[in-house]
Write an enzyme that holds these catalytic residues in place. Sequence first.
Site, mmCIF file in Angstrom:
data_model
loop_
_atom_site.group_PDB
_atom_site.id
_atom_site.type_symbol
_atom_site.label_atom_id
_atom_site.label_comp_id
_atom_site.label_asym_id
_atom_site.label_seq_id
_atom_site.Cartn_x
_atom_site.Cartn_y
_atom_site.Cartn_z
ATOM 1 N N GLU A 107 3.908 -3.341 -13.010
ATOM 2 C CA GLU A 107 5.183 -2.645 -13.150
ATOM 3 C C GLU A 107 6.198 -2.957 -12.058
ATOM 4 O O GLU A 107 7.410 -2.936 -12.302
ATOM 5 C CB GLU A 107 4.934 -1.132 -13.093
ATOM 6 C CG GLU A 107 4.079 -0.603 -14.212
ATOM 7 C CD GLU A 107 3.805 0.858 -13.979
ATOM 8 O OE1 GLU A 107 2.995 1.151 -13.088
ATOM 9 O OE2 GLU A 107 4.402 1.685 -14.652
ATOM 10 N N LEU B 70 -0.093 -5.358 -10.380
ATOM 11 C CA LEU B 70 1.290 -5.856 -10.256
ATOM 12 C C LEU B 70 2.103 -5.699 -11.537
ATOM 13 O O LEU B 70 3.179 -6.274 -11.674
ATOM 14 C CB LEU B 70 1.268 -7.339 -9.860
ATOM 15 C CG LEU B 70 0.553 -7.684 -8.550
ATOM 16 C CD1 LEU B 70 0.583 -9.187 -8.310
ATOM 17 C CD2 LEU B 70 1.185 -6.970 -7.367
#
Length: 1268
Positions: free
Chosen positions: A1202, A1200
């Site tokens: 980016e 998770l």
Amino acid sequence: MANLVQDSRKHVACYKYAIQYPLGCHYPATACLVPICSLYGAAVTTVEGVGSIKTRIHPVQERLAKCHGTQCGFCSPGMVMSIYTLLRNHPEPTPEQITKALGGNLCRCTGYRPIVESGKTFCVESTVCELKGSGKCCMDQEDGSLVNRWEKMCTKLYDEDEFQPLDPSQSKQGERITWITPATLNDLLELKANFPKAPLIMGNTELGPSIKFKNEFHPVFISPLGLPELHFVNTTDDGVTIGAGYSLAQLNDALHCIVSEQPKEKTETHRALLKHLRTLAGAQIRNMATSGGHVVSWPNFSDLNPILAAGNGTINLISKEGQRQIPLNGPFLERSPEADLKSEEIVSSVYIPYSTQWHFVFGLRMAQRQENAFAIVNAGMSVKFEDDTNTIKELQMFYGSVGPTTVSASQTCKQLIGRQWDDQMLSDACRWVLDEIYIPPAAEGGMVEYRQTLIISLLFKFYLKDPQKFPNIPEKFVSALEDFPIETPPRNSDCVDPHQPLQDPVGHPVMHQSAIKHTTGEAVYTDDMPCIDQELFLAPITSTRAHAKIISTDISEALALPGVVDVITAEDVPGDNNYQGEIFYAQNEVICVGQVVGTVAADTYAHAREAAKKVKITYEDIEPRIITIEQALEHNSFLFDEKKIEQGNVEQAFKYVDPIIEGEVHVEGQEHFYMETSSILALPKEEDKEMVLHLGTQYPTHVQEYVAAALNVPRNRIACRMKRTGGAFGGKVAKPAVLGAVSAVAANKTGRPIRFILERGDDMLITAGRHPLLGKYKIGFMNNGVIKAADVEYYVNGGSVGIILYLCEISLCFASTQVVEFIVLKSENAYYIPNFRCRGRACKTNLPSNTAFRGFGFPQGTVVVEAYITAVASQCNLPPEEVKEINMYKRISKTAFKQTFNPEPSRRCWKECLEKSSFYAGKLAAEEFNKKNYWKKRGLAIVPMKFSIGIPTAYYNQVAALVHIYLDGSVLVIHGGCELRQGLYTKMIQVASHELNIPQSHIHLSETSTVTVPNGVLTSESMGTDINGKAVQNACQTLMARLHPIIRKNRKGKWEDWIAKAFEESISLSVTGYFRGYQTNMDWEKGEGNAYPYYVYGAACSEVEVDCLTGAHELLRTDIFMDAAFSINPALDIGQIEGAFIQGIGFYTIEELKYSPEGVLYSRSPDDYKIPTITEIPEEFYVTLVRSQNPVAIYSSKGLGEAGMFWGSSVLFAIYDAVAAAPKTFVLSSPAAPEMIRMTCVDQFTDMIREIPRDDPSTFTPWSIRVS
Ligand SMILES: Cc1cc2nc3c(=O)[nH]c(=O)nc-3n(C[C@H](O)[C@H](O)[C@H](O)COP(=O)(O)OP(=O)(O)OC[C@H]3O[C@@H](n4cnc5c(N)ncnc54)[C@H](O)[C@@H]3O)c2cc1C
Ligand code: FES
């Protein structure tokens, strides 16, 4: 001048310490602006003095850590000092005091909310914990003891019952410069007469930056700060006199007292000053800057001077010759020479008279961000009416940031005397003031039309404010006068799966492994490493031309300076200076401003920096000089071939659609602004040409390769070591390799250790950032909103070379290629368009090469997608959310590049987001609001997301891990991933603890190094936990398989017994685990592939309110629903999402890089590049982790890191929705900064500006240009 910060870590919010003067109160200060001599008589507390892991940590440190308020930890000492000092003065603060105290501190990782939460736990009524009393916390895994702490696991993000209580009683003539502290006022006046040129050093907030950044030098300083004659408040019947030594914070307190004691009509000026003192700079600067220093330093952006002038303020001067007064509404603030201070004079106090019954004073300002940003334009205005009439008796208008000084519109005011306060007067006033205040077309700071518009928009607000004319101000106009509040949201719900066994660390909100050390300042970053014998400091010499031939270089003057050891240039590179297209030291030619041409090695950084300025390089410009994408397209200047995917028959489909629309979207770039700038320590070894580099990087192997190439040695001689870095966000994937090679060459030439710590300005200039993008689209659709065909072209500004992102002998991947590929592959986002063609290309320009940045092109590319969907909706007269829903993938499908995926979680997130955010009710309410308010508009937007993680090159997902078990049962885990802030090490401890079935306290991770894990891949693309986790898991499972027979025979035994037994049986307790990588691929010839291992889905919606008169906006609410599958550590994952979202808000709405037409980056400091602060977080903020299945990843989790960037675009589109409710000219671009918002809202003021005859563009060069 010695500053405290010299031996401390330097970062933007700077290292804070608390100062206590005898009998005074505590206040936090910015260390780099405090001269050490000024601290005579003060008690100074540094963050180490507040608490330490060696002795005892302070509750402020503990709570910041336990509330997950640290990620990279680089900002944490500053946060600690701000809360600590507040508590020393106010042991039971209010939530507002916490928010105020933290203002001015920058954090690039956390998104601020957990930091605010940690502070709020000290409030009498804690607003933090909603599940008080249940569960226990999983803390203290760092203390090294082997006590089983399983029982300390909790199911919420943290447990405030665990916190230590706060104990309020806990306390705790240089070489070139002469510093004089006068003991009496007479001494001071005598000194000023003897040393008329010596500056008075008061707050040092103006002087300090001038010395540091503008090379100002003063041999003598006079420091009168402690003199009681400069510290007083004197109230008379006519007004208040404030000592010049009063800090702005003390001025604020004094004004508050006065306002509360005096009738309202007398305190117009005082209240106007108070309003600005809330947002002027940050708390630290306000604590230091003095009222006298503020007035006398004449900043053209001054927030207070225009108000003081409008309120008829004066300054009292004193010298040996006597005393006199200067009015501030005369020529003094305009710096007219005849009105200047005499050199022997000092300002002793500032006099602020009371207002009278028919006298109104108003202060207005507009800045890029609410707090801690210089005004784009500000104003102080006052009007006095003939008693009980509408007739203007006196009028004064002063503006800041529209010229080199505070500017008075005196002619306009004169002409308006005797006029009625009516619309005709306003109209004349606007025209006359625009005639009087001329901003040249090439004015520094740019934004000429916007600033002109603000001049009259602020005047309009002033006009409305007059209560005489508007006792019945139209209801619709009232909100124009209301400022946006500064509020921080309460904590959202807990996100831990209640079914997760308490004993299992996986799935629980384990605190960041280094959190406590972050908060005590004991976490070691590269520049914290102690000095090494013979060490030299390196300063870069960078190109000042964008494209030029180097005619000559003269280093003689630099070499002659004291402390200088050597100047290093291209000739000193023993190996390849041009490796795989990457040039370490420019030779013969420069291809961008900021390219490293040479470096200076000296005994101190100050010496190196001075000498670097003395190197004389003569250039001869080469044509063409290409700066923008438009210029690159004109010159056909590209870095690589086009990338393309296509499905269906686009041309055919265009023939059968209803309307076709075409458009362009510009998305500007972004600076990483990691808190720890690029930092390298290169240590040459005596033997065998070995060299060790300590540095902050996302990719040690890459640095090793470049250094080996530059030094012409095999890679086995180069060791790259990385413990942690203060944020990276993609900026430390590729650039550290170049900077590593630059440092290594210097270390090799001098034979001495090299410390290369880039200053913020150099870092911003040299390392570049996110690619600016131009998107062109042609969309064919039906009148019901169904999109049938899309033909989209993307161009990114790649910069001067295709900086290599990852490489090995068989392939090279350049950052710009990767960004273009990702844009092309991901640009359909969550939408199915049956006939879809998407092409992308990287333009070659003469800017520093842009590089990886969180989301790799996705955040830019999807703006174009959302823009054309919004445009379709507008054409079809449908709400955008309806058109989005119509066109979203609905069932198991193939992407445009033919990868099968299941969009079910995407639709679930979308539905939940619509429902739980009450989106439709919110829209109705916004419509109502907009009907009632003319100058303020609200807007909402919801965006869906389908984001892929990883790289479509399978072998770049491989990674190894070493797991050693020692005979005391302790475990050492090493892997190829880098701890950047994201908590990778913490998650790896969770994985090892889960697999080995031992407490986390048994497990240690020390650093990442090319010596222990060779050929590691980059830590990026949200893959860190995925791939390293699998390798650690693999190693642990192998170890457990080896231990299994021993455990089976002695089930009741302890871990330590089993380890001892294994050793006895000669079982190896060390294993290399391996993960081969996800089997991804992409065939660009066919435009097909299984490019990504899986997708992350989600939806987010935001609601904003826009001030159409200024372009400011307020983020009212954001709801994020993110498909996390199963979160290994919900605290870290929520931290990733919130941090990325706030970084996304910065990208889409505030952060603006300014380039000159010659390719010079102007925005190189926190003064002119604004990232979000605590005031930018939404007033209401909800993040929900949505569960799904993801069998392909470890523990069915998802990466998770980016994806959350994109949620910032919900704010961008909410702003456009709001703006759409105002009269507008609608051309969507990003960022939606105040200038863009204001100039999009068309009204009588913008019309007036556009009627002004413009200078012929061929007669001037604009100050800045757009590069997208
Ligand atoms: C990060 C940052 C953000 C800022 N943001 C804002 C902002 O948003 N809005 C805004 O308006 N301002 C802002 N400022 C500017 C700030 O308000 C001024 O720097 C400050 O008021 C100067 O006061 P000082 O006491 O620090 O002056 P110093 O730096 O100590 O002195 C400045 C000059 O004034 C002279 N001087 C000082 N006192 C006297 C005296 N009594 N008599 C004669 N000469 C004197 C000194 O000789 C020196 O030349 C910001 C500054 C910083 C560093
Ligand atoms: S934790 Fe605040 S900058 Fe990294």
